[in-house]
Enzyme design. Structure first.
Site, short mmCIF file in Angstrom:
data_model
loop_
_atom_site.label_atom_id
_atom_site.label_comp_id
_atom_site.label_asym_id
_atom_site.label_seq_id
_atom_site.Cartn_x
_atom_site.Cartn_y
_atom_site.Cartn_z
CG HIS A 45 -1.84 1.12 1.39
ND1 HIS A 45 -3.19 0.95 1.41
CD2 HIS A 45 -1.60 2.45 1.52
CE1 HIS A 45 -3.76 2.15 1.54
NE2 HIS A 45 -2.82 3.07 1.61
CD GLU A 46 1.35 3.48 3.66
OE1 GLU A 46 1.52 4.54 3.04
OE2 GLU A 46 0.31 3.22 4.29
CG HIS A 49 0.37 6.02 -0.93
ND1 HIS A 49 -0.67 6.57 -1.64
CD2 HIS A 49 -0.21 5.46 0.16
CE1 HIS A 49 -1.81 6.34 -1.02
NE2 HIS A 49 -1.55 5.66 0.08
ZN LIG Z 1 -2.93 5.09 1.44
#
Ligand SMILES: [Zn+2]
Ligand SMILES: [Zn+2]
Length: 130
Positions: A45-46, A49
């Site tokens: 998830h990170e 980003h």
């Molecule tokens: Zn996020």
């Protein structure tokens, strides 16, 4: 370029991506207790980003770009929240009795401070803070 990893407590966030610094911070306690979930969800998830930031710049944090990286690069579901309950881990106080440990909610912890007594249902000894 590989992102840097740091382990600092930062509120209730399991992970935080620092885009300009190319750094991902992970909550050390949550990481210890949920390693599988971190490897499968939080870190992809990170990292997504960071990739979105590098590839597309300023776009919606969980927009189409982020979702397609999650799905195509990591083979993950593009969920915006993590599946484990962060509140359950951080908003408890550790107590113990004669037979085991008890994670008490802040509400119960506060009522103990103001005089309420709790006993373990199994061994019947009074809970005391670790
Ligand atoms: Zn996020
Ligand atoms: Zn007990």
């Amino acid at each position: 370029m590989r992102p840097h990893l740091s382990f600092r407590r930062s509120g209730k966030n399991a992970g935080t991506a620092f885009l300009q610094q190319n750094r991902i911070n992970l909550h050390p306690l949550l990481f210890k207790q949920n390693q599988q979930a971190f490897l499968e969800e939080v870190i992809p998830h990170e990292v997504s980003h960071l990739l979105v930031w590098t590839l597309f710049g300023r776009v919606k944090p969980h927009g189409n770009e982020w979702q397609s990286i999650m799905i195509e690069v990591f083979g993950c579901e593009a969920k915006t929240t993590h599946s484990f309950d962060i509140k359950a881990v951080t908003n408890t106080v550790a107590y113990s009795c004669d037979c085991s440990e008890h994670a008490l909610s802040m509400r119960r912890h506060k009522s103990i401070i103001t005089g309420t007594r709790y006993r373990c249902r199994k061994c019947n000894t009074e809970l005391s803070q670790n």
